[in-house]
Write a protein that holds these residues in place. Structure first.
Motif, PDB file in Angstrom:
ATOM      1  N   PRO A 330      13.618-101.222 -13.159  1.00 34.43           N
ATOM      2  CA  PRO A 330      13.389 -99.893 -12.205  1.00 34.43           C
ATOM      3  C   PRO A 330      12.060 -99.186 -12.678  1.00 34.43           C
ATOM      4  O   PRO A 330      11.613 -98.445 -12.020  1.00 34.43           O
ATOM      5  N   MET A 331      11.917 -98.904 -13.955  1.00 32.24           N
ATOM      6  CA  MET A 331      11.027 -98.428 -14.544  1.00 32.24           C
ATOM      7  C   MET A 331       9.406 -98.751 -14.189  1.00 32.24           C
ATOM      8  O   MET A 331       8.602 -97.967 -13.778  1.00 32.24           O
ATOM      9  N   VAL A 332       9.267-100.185 -13.785  1.00 34.95           N
ATOM     10  CA  VAL A 332       8.065-100.717 -13.364  1.00 34.95           C
ATOM     11  C   VAL A 332       8.110-100.961 -11.869  1.00 34.95           C
ATOM     12  O   VAL A 332       7.170-100.555 -11.338  1.00 34.95           O
ATOM     13  N   VAL A 333       9.378-101.117 -11.286  1.00 35.18           N
ATOM     14  CA  VAL A 333       9.463-101.718  -9.883  1.00 35.18           C
ATOM     15  C   VAL A 333       9.469-100.217  -9.030  1.00 35.18           C
ATOM     16  O   VAL A 333       8.845-100.258  -7.709  1.00 35.18           O
ATOM     17  N   ALA A 334       9.942 -99.375  -9.296  1.00 33.00           N
ATOM     18  CA  ALA A 334      10.255 -97.860  -8.627  1.00 33.00           C
ATOM     19  C   ALA A 334       8.704 -97.265  -8.175  1.00 33.00           C
ATOM     20  O   ALA A 334       8.423 -96.981  -7.220  1.00 33.00           O
ATOM     21  N   PRO A 335       7.768 -97.067  -9.278  1.00 33.21           N
ATOM     22  CA  PRO A 335       6.617 -96.646  -8.692  1.00 33.21           C
ATOM     23  C   PRO A 335       5.742 -97.714  -7.896  1.00 33.21           C
ATOM     24  O   PRO A 335       5.232 -97.237  -6.804  1.00 33.21           O
ATOM     25  N   LEU A 336       5.763 -98.839  -8.084  1.00 29.35           N
ATOM     26  CA  LEU A 336       5.594 -99.864  -6.948  1.00 29.35           C
ATOM     27  C   LEU A 336       5.956 -99.648  -5.531  1.00 29.35           C
ATOM     28  O   LEU A 336       5.335 -99.633  -4.675  1.00 29.35           O
ATOM     29  N   ALA A 337       7.279 -99.521  -5.612  1.00 29.88           N
ATOM     30  CA  ALA A 337       8.100 -99.332  -4.320  1.00 29.88           C
ATOM     31  C   ALA A 337       7.579 -98.114  -3.721  1.00 29.88           C
ATOM     32  O   ALA A 337       7.294 -97.915  -2.539  1.00 29.88           O
ATOM     33  N   GLY A 338       7.336 -96.779  -4.590  1.00 37.13           N
ATOM     34  CA  GLY A 338       6.806 -95.578  -4.013  1.00 37.13           C
ATOM     35  C   GLY A 338       5.424 -95.855  -3.237  1.00 37.13           C
ATOM     36  O   GLY A 338       5.119 -95.269  -2.170  1.00 37.13           O
ATOM     37  N   LEU A 339       4.466 -96.819  -3.862  1.00 37.03           N
ATOM     38  CA  LEU A 339       3.219 -97.058  -3.201  1.00 37.03           C
ATOM     39  C   LEU A 339       3.178 -97.876  -2.038  1.00 37.03           C
ATOM     40  O   LEU A 339       2.439 -97.863  -1.139  1.00 37.03           O
ATOM     41  N   LEU A 340       4.106 -98.907  -2.030  1.00 38.11           N
ATOM     42  CA  LEU A 340       4.445 -99.620  -1.081  1.00 38.11           C
ATOM     43  C   LEU A 340       4.999 -99.191   0.168  1.00 38.11           C
ATOM     44  O   LEU A 340       4.908 -99.862   1.270  1.00 38.11           O
ATOM     45  N   ALA A 341       5.859 -98.200   0.001  1.00 37.31           N
ATOM     46  CA  ALA A 341       6.589 -97.683   1.194  1.00 37.31           C
ATOM     47  C   ALA A 341       6.009 -97.382   2.464  1.00 37.31           C
ATOM     48  O   ALA A 341       6.203 -97.566   3.478  1.00 37.31           O
ATOM     49  N   GLY A 342       4.616 -96.908   2.287  1.00 34.69           N
ATOM     50  CA  GLY A 342       3.763 -96.418   3.205  1.00 34.69           C
ATOM     51  C   GLY A 342       3.441 -97.820   4.154  1.00 34.69           C
ATOM     52  O   GLY A 342       2.997 -97.616   5.311  1.00 34.69           O
ATOM     53  N   ARG A 343       3.454 -98.785   3.306  1.00 33.49           N
ATOM     54  CA  ARG A 343       2.901-100.007   4.085  1.00 33.49           C
ATOM     55  C   ARG A 343       3.896-100.967   4.781  1.00 33.49           C
ATOM     56  O   ARG A 343       3.735-101.212   6.088  1.00 33.49           O
ATOM     57  N   VAL A 344       5.054-100.925   4.079  1.00 34.20           N
ATOM     58  CA  VAL A 344       6.063-101.890   4.569  1.00 34.20           C
ATOM     59  C   VAL A 344       7.120-101.273   5.065  1.00 34.20           C
ATOM     60  O   VAL A 344       7.998-101.602   5.887  1.00 34.20           O
ATOM     61  N   GLY A 345       7.463 -99.623   4.813  1.00 36.96           N
ATOM     62  CA  GLY A 345       8.271 -98.935   5.303  1.00 36.96           C
ATOM     63  C   GLY A 345       9.403 -99.157   4.268  1.00 36.96           C
ATOM     64  O   GLY A 345       9.943 -99.933   3.840  1.00 36.96           O
ATOM     65  N   GLN A 346      10.105 -97.883   4.389  1.00 36.09           N
ATOM     66  CA  GLN A 346      11.323 -97.804   3.456  1.00 36.09           C
ATOM     67  C   GLN A 346      12.309 -98.387   3.768  1.00 36.09           C
ATOM     68  O   GLN A 346      13.163 -99.138   2.841  1.00 36.09           O
ATOM     69  N   ARG A 347      12.684 -99.022   4.969  1.00 31.54           N
ATOM     70  CA  ARG A 347      14.043 -99.839   5.176  1.00 31.54           C
ATOM     71  C   ARG A 347      13.818-101.038   4.751  1.00 31.54           C
ATOM     72  O   ARG A 347      14.715-101.652   3.960  1.00 31.54           O
ATOM     73  N   VAL A 348      12.829-101.773   4.693  1.00 28.82           N
ATOM     74  CA  VAL A 348      12.273-103.136   4.276  1.00 28.82           C
ATOM     75  C   VAL A 348      12.835-102.977   2.618  1.00 28.82           C
ATOM     76  O   VAL A 348      13.321-103.872   1.980  1.00 28.82           O
ATOM     77  N   LEU A 349      12.319-102.052   1.915  1.00 26.56           N
ATOM     78  CA  LEU A 349      12.267-101.982   0.391  1.00 26.56           C
ATOM     79  C   LEU A 349      14.044-101.486   0.241  1.00 26.56           C
ATOM     80  O   LEU A 349      14.513-102.250  -0.597  1.00 26.56           O
ATOM     81  N   ILE A 350      14.479-100.933   0.848  1.00 33.77           N
ATOM     82  CA  ILE A 350      15.994-100.476   0.635  1.00 33.77           C
ATOM     83  C   ILE A 350      16.937-101.676   0.852  1.00 33.77           C
ATOM     84  O   ILE A 350      18.075-102.093  -0.101  1.00 33.77           O
ATOM     85  N   VAL A 351      16.734-102.273   2.215  1.00 30.27           N
ATOM     86  CA  VAL A 351      17.439-103.489   2.514  1.00 30.27           C
ATOM     87  C   VAL A 351      17.319-104.753   1.256  1.00 30.27           C
ATOM     88  O   VAL A 351      18.155-105.116   0.706  1.00 30.27           O
ATOM     89  N   ALA A 352      16.068-104.925   0.756  1.00 33.91           N
ATOM     90  CA  ALA A 352      15.676-105.713  -0.093  1.00 33.91           C
ATOM     91  C   ALA A 352      16.359-105.462  -1.693  1.00 33.91           C
ATOM     92  O   ALA A 352      16.859-106.244  -2.352  1.00 33.91           O
ATOM     93  N   GLY A 353      16.252-104.041  -1.725  1.00 33.26           N
ATOM     94  CA  GLY A 353      16.895-103.808  -2.976  1.00 33.26           C
ATOM     95  C   GLY A 353      18.176-103.827  -3.079  1.00 33.26           C
ATOM     96  O   GLY A 353      19.101-104.476  -3.963  1.00 33.26           O
ATOM     97  N   GLN A 354      19.256-103.796  -2.076  1.00 38.36           N
ATOM     98  CA  GLN A 354      20.656-103.789  -1.954  1.00 38.36           C
ATOM     99  C   GLN A 354      20.894-105.469  -2.001  1.00 38.36           C
ATOM    100  O   GLN A 354      21.813-105.757  -2.628  1.00 38.36           O
ATOM    101  N   VAL A 355      19.961-106.230  -1.390  1.00 37.45           N
ATOM    102  CA  VAL A 355      20.504-107.666  -1.288  1.00 37.45           C
ATOM    103  C   VAL A 355      20.244-108.444  -2.767  1.00 37.45           C
ATOM    104  O   VAL A 355      21.190-109.028  -3.288  1.00 37.45           O
ATOM    105  N   CYS A 356      19.017-107.850  -3.653  1.00 42.36           N
ATOM    106  CA  CYS A 356      18.732-108.098  -5.034  1.00 42.36           C
ATOM    107  C   CYS A 356      19.890-107.750  -5.870  1.00 42.36           C
ATOM    108  O   CYS A 356      20.394-108.502  -6.636  1.00 42.36           O
ATOM    109  N   LEU A 357      20.438-106.644  -5.770  1.00 44.96           N
ATOM    110  CA  LEU A 357      21.484-106.145  -6.461  1.00 44.96           C
ATOM    111  C   LEU A 357      22.860-106.881  -6.290  1.00 44.96           C
ATOM    112  O   LEU A 357      23.403-107.391  -7.343  1.00 44.96           O
ATOM    113  N   ALA A 358      23.359-107.022  -4.948  1.00 51.20           N
ATOM    114  CA  ALA A 358      24.454-107.953  -4.704  1.00 51.20           C
ATOM    115  C   ALA A 358      24.360-109.383  -5.392  1.00 51.20           C
ATOM    116  O   ALA A 358      25.104-109.530  -6.085  1.00 51.20           O
TER     117      ALA A 358
END
Length: 475
Positions: A330-358
């Protein structure tokens, strides 16, 4: 303020305004340090005791119930008083409450380091939780008000990375200290960091308040007492039973108090938690995802952090290092997610995050045995860590962007309340499954309890991924 679909998007002034008028913006690095260091302390202490629990259990003669309380005594007041702290910050001054939280947290850390009995450590952890309740929601609000709108996604991403850093180094720091020094130094380390945090926050951050509404003492009492009893009941349930004794009484009283809180908020002209916030689909759904995320992920970490010591006989430091592929991601991925949020949208990142965790937890549960080689778990840990990193920043961004500027403090407090309740509920529920189907009696017994508990955590996260599909694409 613009309305996009069902989500409210707020534009914050480029420069914070204080009682003295407009001031030049502080350097972004200084602002991030001022809010990030206290946040780091709070997130660190969520997991810092995890790899040290076997050592603390031996030295303090603690039971499995005591071990749960070392974790949950921190999250219980944290969850109960987040809304209260956010509301008081809006009224009395966010920086003032933020500084007070840092001071209380630092003093409580010293008390935890001096503990010689299990109840003393539990009490000190509870006071730490009170201090943390004033830090976490106000840190995000102060950050959002201190940086220009064009930099906010990136700043929140870095803030999420700092939170991830605390999660990452928590097990390692706890293991290293318990291995090389003494477990009490886990808490002594907070003291100089806390002093530095007070100096930075006092000199860098500007004071800000909410919309000037009057305090809601009835709401404060109902919410704090209701959440306290709810989390306490959930924590006590596995040990004392769900159907007899004080647990059903506490849960029933909590339900009544929280129902009274909702009733009062709906009729109060100046509510501490405006119910209209939940009319935003983004705000409502992201809080549901927060609950499943924290329950599934942190409930599983509580058990897995002990696996390498209890089953494979490794030292606390060796155990902490083996969790790094999960906790450092998360230390590496979270800042990248903050930068990508404006391009792909928060929903895509959050759904992908929950799928990866599960998927990561399912992988662990299906692989786990007394003889499982570490190499077989690395891929699962990395996948789970990526999932956590993809969740932190987008969830925070969605919460802030779904409400008006003046209500960001209480919105952040509500989200963090739900997150901490999820942590406590997850630890309690998964520990109950562990105790019912296994235990510490033998290696096989530990695996027999851990595997179904982690499978349950994976199922909870899978539900969160489905819920996240209901999020608006962008905040």
């Amino acid at each position: 303020m613009r309305i996009q679909g069902e989500v409210v998007t707020t534009v914050v002034p480029e420069k914070p305004v204080t009682r003295a008028g407009a001031r030049a913006a502080r350097p972004l690095a200084a602002v991030l340090a001022a809010v990030g260091i206290p946040t780091f302390m709070v997130s660190l202490d969520n997991l810092v005791v995890s790899t040290a629990l076997p050592v603390i259990r031996t030295e303090l003669h603690a039971s499995i119930a005591d071990l749960q309380w070392f974790v949950n005594a921190y999250t219980l007041p944290f969850a109960a008083f987040l809304l209260t702290a956010a509301a008081l910050g809006d009224r009395l001054g966010r920086r003032r409450m933020f500084l007070g939280g840092i001071i209380v947290f630092t003093l409580a850390s010293a008390a935890a380091a001096l503990a010689t009995e299990a109840w003393q450590l539990t009490a000190a952890r509870a006071v730490q939780g009170l201090g943390g309740a004033a830090i976490t929601p106000l840190a995000l609000t102060l950050l959002a008000r201190a940086v220009p709108a064009r930099l906010r996604n990136a700043a929140v991403g870095v803030w999420g990375g700092v939170t991830g850093l605390g999660v990452a180094v928590g097990p390692v720091v706890g293991g290293a200290v318990a291995d090389g020094l003494h477990w009490s130094w886990i808490f002594w380390l907070n003291v100089p960091v806390g002093v530095l945090a007070v100096i930075l926050a006092a000199t860098v951050l500007d004071e800000s308040r909410g919309d000037g509404r009057r305090l809601d003492p009835i709401g404060l009492a109902l919410s704090a007492t209701g959440m306290l009893l709810l989390v306490w009941g959930v924590v006590d349930g596995p040990d004392r039973g769900w159907t007899s004794g004080r647990v059903p009484v506490m849960l029933g009283a909590a339900a009544a108090l929280l129902a009274g809180f909702v009733f009062w908020q709906a009729r109060n002209r100046t509510p501490m938690l405006p119910l209209r916030l939940f009319r935003s689909r983004g705000f409502s759904v992201v809080n549901a995802v927060t609950l499943t995320f924290s329950a599934g992920a942190f409930g599983s970490v509580f058990l897995l952090a002990q696996f390498f010591q209890v089953v494979q006989g490794l030292s606390p430091l060796q155990s902490g290092l083996r969790t790094l592929p999960w906790t450092a991601a998360p230390m590496v991925v979270a800042p990248l997610a903050g930068l990508l949020a404006g391009r792909v949208g928060q929903r895509v990142l959050i759904v992908a995050g929950q799928v990866c965790l599960a998927a990561g937890l399912l992988w662990v549960a299906l692989t786990l045995s007394a003889t499982t080689p570490y190499a077989a778990l690395i891929g699962a840990f990395v996948l789970a860590g990526i999932g956590m990193g993809l969740t932190f920043a987008p969830v925070s961004t969605m919460v802030l962007a779904s409400v008006d500027v003046a209500e960001q403090g209480v919105a952040s407090g509500a989200n963090n309340t739900i997150r901490e309740f999820g942590v406590a509920a997850g630890v309690a529920a998964l520990s109950s499954i562990f105790s019912s189907l296994g235990g510490f009696g033998s290696l096989e017994s530990f695996i027999d309890g851990t595997r179904p508990a982690v499978l349950t955590g994976a199922a909870v996260l899978a539900v969160g991924a489905v819920i996240a599909l209901r999020l608006p694409r962008r905040a």
